[in-house]
Design a protein around this motif. Structure first.
Motif, PDB file in Angstrom:
ATOM      1  N   GLU A  64       0.823  -1.207   0.000  1.00 14.67           N
ATOM      2  CA  GLU A  64       0.000   0.000   0.000  1.00 14.67           C
ATOM      3  C   GLU A  64       0.858   1.259   0.000  1.00 14.67           C
ATOM      4  OE1 GLU A  64      -3.065   0.310  -0.484  1.00 14.67           O
ATOM      5  OE2 GLU A  64      -3.882  -1.689  -0.144  1.00 14.67           O
ATOM      6  N   ARG A  65       1.935   1.227   0.764  1.00 12.97           N
ATOM      7  CA  ARG A  65       2.818   2.386   0.831  1.00 12.97           C
ATOM      8  C   ARG A  65       3.481   2.659  -0.524  1.00 12.97           C
ATOM      9  NH1 ARG A  65       5.360   0.804   4.899  1.00 12.97           N
ATOM     10  NH2 ARG A  65       7.267   0.017   3.933  1.00 12.97           N
ATOM     11  N   LEU A  66       3.884   1.612  -1.209  1.00 10.69           N
ATOM     12  CA  LEU A  66       4.536   1.780  -2.510  1.00 10.69           C
ATOM     13  C   LEU A  66       3.548   2.234  -3.579  1.00 10.69           C
ATOM     14  CD1 LEU A  66       6.856  -1.331  -2.411  1.00 10.69           C
ATOM     15  CD2 LEU A  66       7.609   1.048  -2.602  1.00 10.69           C
ATOM     16  N   LEU A  67       2.335   1.689  -3.569  1.00 12.44           N
ATOM     17  CA  LEU A  67       1.323   2.124  -4.530  1.00 12.44           C
ATOM     18  C   LEU A  67       0.991   3.602  -4.335  1.00 12.44           C
ATOM     19  CD1 LEU A  67      -1.142  -0.909  -4.625  1.00 12.44           C
ATOM     20  CD2 LEU A  67       0.589  -0.278  -6.310  1.00 12.44           C
TER      21      LEU A  67
ATOM     22  N   THR B 127      10.275  10.589 -10.711  1.00 15.20           N
ATOM     23  CA  THR B 127      11.726  10.546 -10.562  1.00 15.20           C
ATOM     24  C   THR B 127      12.132  10.898  -9.142  1.00 15.20           C
ATOM     25  OG1 THR B 127      12.108  11.075 -12.904  1.00 15.20           O
ATOM     26  CG2 THR B 127      13.907  11.533 -11.368  1.00 15.20           C
ATOM     27  N   LYS B 128      11.496  11.929  -8.583  1.00 18.00           N
ATOM     28  CA  LYS B 128      11.800  12.322  -7.199  1.00 18.00           C
ATOM     29  C   LYS B 128      11.430  11.206  -6.224  1.00 18.00           C
ATOM     30  CE  LYS B 128      11.167  15.823  -3.628  1.00 18.00           C
ATOM     31  NZ  LYS B 128      11.113  14.792  -2.577  1.00 18.00           N
ATOM     32  N   GLU B 129      10.284  10.581  -6.436  1.00 14.04           N
ATOM     33  CA  GLU B 129       9.880   9.490  -5.552  1.00 14.04           C
ATOM     34  C   GLU B 129      10.856   8.319  -5.656  1.00 14.04           C
ATOM     35  OE1 GLU B 129       7.818   9.552  -3.234  1.00 14.04           O
ATOM     36  OE2 GLU B 129       6.735  11.401  -3.714  1.00 14.04           O
ATOM     37  N   LEU B 130      11.340   8.053  -6.866  1.00 15.69           N
ATOM     38  CA  LEU B 130      12.333   6.994  -7.040  1.00 15.69           C
ATOM     39  C   LEU B 130      13.608   7.327  -6.270  1.00 15.69           C
ATOM     40  CD1 LEU B 130      13.737   4.558  -8.294  1.00 15.69           C
ATOM     41  CD2 LEU B 130      14.114   5.932 -10.357  1.00 15.69           C
ATOM     42  N   LEU B 131      14.088   8.556  -6.405  1.00 18.07           N
ATOM     43  CA  LEU B 131      15.313   8.954  -5.711  1.00 18.07           C
ATOM     44  C   LEU B 131      15.131   8.888  -4.197  1.00 18.07           C
ATOM     45  CD1 LEU B 131      16.444  11.947  -7.945  1.00 18.07           C
ATOM     46  CD2 LEU B 131      17.355   9.619  -7.921  1.00 18.07           C
ATOM     47  N   ASP B 132      13.959   9.313  -3.722  1.00 24.48           N
ATOM     48  CA  ASP B 132      13.681   9.240  -2.285  1.00 24.48           C
ATOM     49  C   ASP B 132      13.673   7.782  -1.816  1.00 24.48           C
ATOM     50  OD1 ASP B 132      13.483  11.979  -2.157  1.00 24.48           O
ATOM     51  OD2 ASP B 132      11.292  12.027  -2.127  1.00 24.48           O
ATOM     52  N   ALA B 133      13.056   6.911  -2.611  1.00 23.66           N
ATOM     53  CA  ALA B 133      12.998   5.498  -2.241  1.00 23.66           C
ATOM     54  C   ALA B 133      14.392   4.874  -2.229  1.00 23.66           C
ATOM     55  CB  ALA B 133      12.083   4.742  -3.206  1.00 23.66           C
ATOM     56  N   LEU B 134      15.215   5.233  -3.207  1.00 22.94           N
ATOM     57  CA  LEU B 134      16.587   4.720  -3.243  1.00 22.94           C
ATOM     58  C   LEU B 134      17.369   5.180  -2.016  1.00 22.94           C
ATOM     59  CD1 LEU B 134      17.518   5.203  -7.018  1.00 22.94           C
ATOM     60  CD2 LEU B 134      17.076   3.044  -5.842  1.00 22.94           C
TER      61      LEU B 134
ATOM     62  N   GLU C 215      16.154   5.951   0.914  1.00 22.25           N
ATOM     63  CA  GLU C 215      15.657   5.226   2.081  1.00 22.25           C
ATOM     64  C   GLU C 215      16.269   3.822   2.154  1.00 22.25           C
ATOM     65  OE1 GLU C 215      11.413   5.181   2.025  1.00 22.25           O
ATOM     66  OE2 GLU C 215      11.254   7.377   2.054  1.00 22.25           O
ATOM     67  N   GLU C 216      16.380   3.173   1.007  1.00 22.21           N
ATOM     68  CA  GLU C 216      16.964   1.835   0.982  1.00 22.21           C
ATOM     69  C   GLU C 216      18.448   1.879   1.310  1.00 22.21           C
ATOM     70  OE1 GLU C 216      15.065  -1.310   0.441  1.00 22.21           O
ATOM     71  OE2 GLU C 216      14.052   0.370   1.402  1.00 22.21           O
ATOM     72  N   ARG C 217      19.143   2.910   0.854  1.00 21.60           N
ATOM     73  CA  ARG C 217      20.557   3.059   1.211  1.00 21.60           C
ATOM     74  C   ARG C 217      20.702   3.284   2.715  1.00 21.60           C
ATOM     75  NH1 ARG C 217      22.822   7.659  -2.630  1.00 21.60           N
ATOM     76  NH2 ARG C 217      24.804   7.079  -1.674  1.00 21.60           N
ATOM     77  N   SER C 218      19.817   4.075   3.289  1.00 18.71           N
ATOM     78  CA  SER C 218      19.852   4.306   4.733  1.00 18.71           C
ATOM     79  C   SER C 218      19.610   3.017   5.504  1.00 18.71           C
ATOM     80  CB  SER C 218      18.812   5.355   5.129  1.00 18.71           C
ATOM     81  OG  SER C 218      19.092   6.600   4.531  1.00 18.71           O
ATOM     82  N   ARG C 219      18.804   2.133   4.930  1.00 16.81           N
ATOM     83  CA  ARG C 219      18.529   0.834   5.545  1.00 16.81           C
ATOM     84  C   ARG C 219      19.749  -0.086   5.470  1.00 16.81           C
ATOM     85  NH1 ARG C 219      16.935  -3.987   3.503  1.00 16.81           N
ATOM     86  NH2 ARG C 219      16.648  -3.186   1.398  1.00 16.81           N
ATOM     87  N   GLY C 220      20.668   0.231   4.518  1.00 16.25           N
ATOM     88  CA  GLY C 220      21.857  -0.598   4.374  1.00 16.25           C
ATOM     89  C   GLY C 220      21.930  -1.377   3.082  1.00 16.25           C
ATOM     90  N   ALA C 221      20.980  -1.150   2.184  1.00 19.22           N
ATOM     91  CA  ALA C 221      21.021  -1.819   0.886  1.00 19.22           C
ATOM     92  C   ALA C 221      22.094  -1.187   0.002  1.00 19.22           C
ATOM     93  CB  ALA C 221      19.663  -1.725   0.196  1.00 19.22           C
ATOM     94  N   GLY C 222      22.637  -1.963  -0.918  1.00 20.61           N
ATOM     95  CA  GLY C 222      23.554  -1.460  -1.929  1.00 20.61           C
ATOM     96  C   GLY C 222      22.840  -1.380  -3.262  1.00 20.61           C
ATOM     97  N   ILE C 223      23.257  -0.440  -4.104  1.00 18.62           N
ATOM     98  CA  ILE C 223      22.568  -0.224  -5.379  1.00 18.62           C
ATOM     99  C   ILE C 223      23.587  -0.125  -6.501  1.00 18.62           C
ATOM    100  CG2 ILE C 223      21.024   1.293  -6.692  1.00 18.62           C
ATOM    101  CD1 ILE C 223      20.065   2.323  -3.860  1.00 18.62           C
ATOM    102  N   LEU C 224      23.371  -0.901  -7.556  1.00 18.03           N
ATOM    103  CA  LEU C 224      24.108  -0.760  -8.814  1.00 18.03           C
ATOM    104  C   LEU C 224      23.124  -0.224  -9.835  1.00 18.03           C
ATOM    105  CD1 LEU C 224      26.611  -1.250 -10.635  1.00 18.03           C
ATOM    106  CD2 LEU C 224      25.662  -3.533 -11.094  1.00 18.03           C
ATOM    107  N   MET C 225      23.426   0.931 -10.414  1.00 18.86           N
ATOM    108  CA  MET C 225      22.482   1.585 -11.312  1.00 18.86           C
ATOM    109  C   MET C 225      23.152   1.950 -12.623  1.00 18.86           C
ATOM    110  SD  MET C 225      20.139   4.985 -10.702  1.00 18.86           S
ATOM    111  CE  MET C 225      21.552   6.099 -10.708  1.00 18.86           C
TER     112      MET C 225
END
Length: 234
Positions: free
Chosen positions: A110-113, A164-171, A173-183
């Motif tokens: 629900e939060r993501l939708l 785009t802004k929502e995507l950047l915000d979500a990324l 948040e995931e980095r703050s959680r400790g996830a790594g991202i290859l883009m």
């Protein structure tokens, strides 16, 4: 420093008709880090991603997902959706694949939708969506699982500025959680602003890697933008 979540050591990767499209590509993605995979068309970015995902038989080297769960999510450049399923059925299918159930799944979905403005069309077939909406569906499915590592291929194509802004915000948040991202991305001004480091490919090989200062040092342009460095090195 903690060990990597993703450790890539590709000696060679390619296809039956074209072996060795990429050669000697090596890099890591650590917790909280966003690594930009950049390069001109035909540089080997897509081949590198396919090799990381285990989709190429003709691969020599090693790829290790080293996070606590060893999990990853792939968000492709072009949406991959089932014609006969609604948005919500796609979400339920993804959740079932990863063992997400009950309130935990419902709350996250629900939060993501809501974040990507798709709540009102949850019961619509995704074939009726615009390309931008379909891309947002892929973002919802990717973020739903909260993996250790995200592999995101050209995520900004088709997204409007708000998405785009929502995507950047979500990324973030995931980095703050400790996830790594290859883009992988061609949007170099955004990449310069959000990435911690870069892997710059050209002709199937790494021509520069590291943070922006290291990229500038490699091309001998101490005050250059990522855009200028990109064009100097490719």
């Amino acid at each position: 420093m903690e060990g990597p979540l993703l450790d890539v050591r590709l000696e060679k990767a390619g296809y039956e008709e074209r072996e060795g499209v990429v050669r000697n590509v090596a890099f890591t993605v650590r917790a909280g880090e966003l690594v930009g995979l950049i390069g001109p068309n035909g540089a080997g970015k897509s081949t590198t991603i396919k090799a990381i995902l285990g989709l190429l038989k003709r691969t020599e080297g090693e790829v290790r997902f080293c996070g606590p769960g060893g999990t990853y999510a792939y968000i492709p450049e072009h949406p991959i959706l089932y014609e006969e399923l609604t948005l919500w059925e796609h979400v339920e299918l993804a959740a079932a694949s990863y063992g997400l159930t009950g309130e935990r799944f419902e709350e996250r979905a629900e939060r993501l939708l809501a974040r990507f403005k798709l709540g009102d069309v949850r019961h619509h077939l995704t074939t009726s969506f615009s390309k931008g909406m379909q891309q947002k569906v892929m973002l919802v499915l990717g973020f739903l699982t909260k993996p250790d590592v995200y592999i995101v291929d050209e995520p900004f194509i088709g997204l409007d500025p708000k998405a785009t802004k929502e995507l950047l915000d979500a990324l973030n948040e995931e980095r703050s959680r400790g996830a790594g991202i290859l883009m992988s991305t061609h949007v170099l001004d955004t990449a310069e602003r959000i990435c911690d480091s870069f892997v710059l490919l050209d002709g199937g090989a790494v021509v520069a890697q590291g943070d922006l200062d290291r990229i500038r040092e490699t091309c001998g342009m101490p005050d250059a933008s990522l855009f200028d460095c990109f064009h100097a090195l490719t």
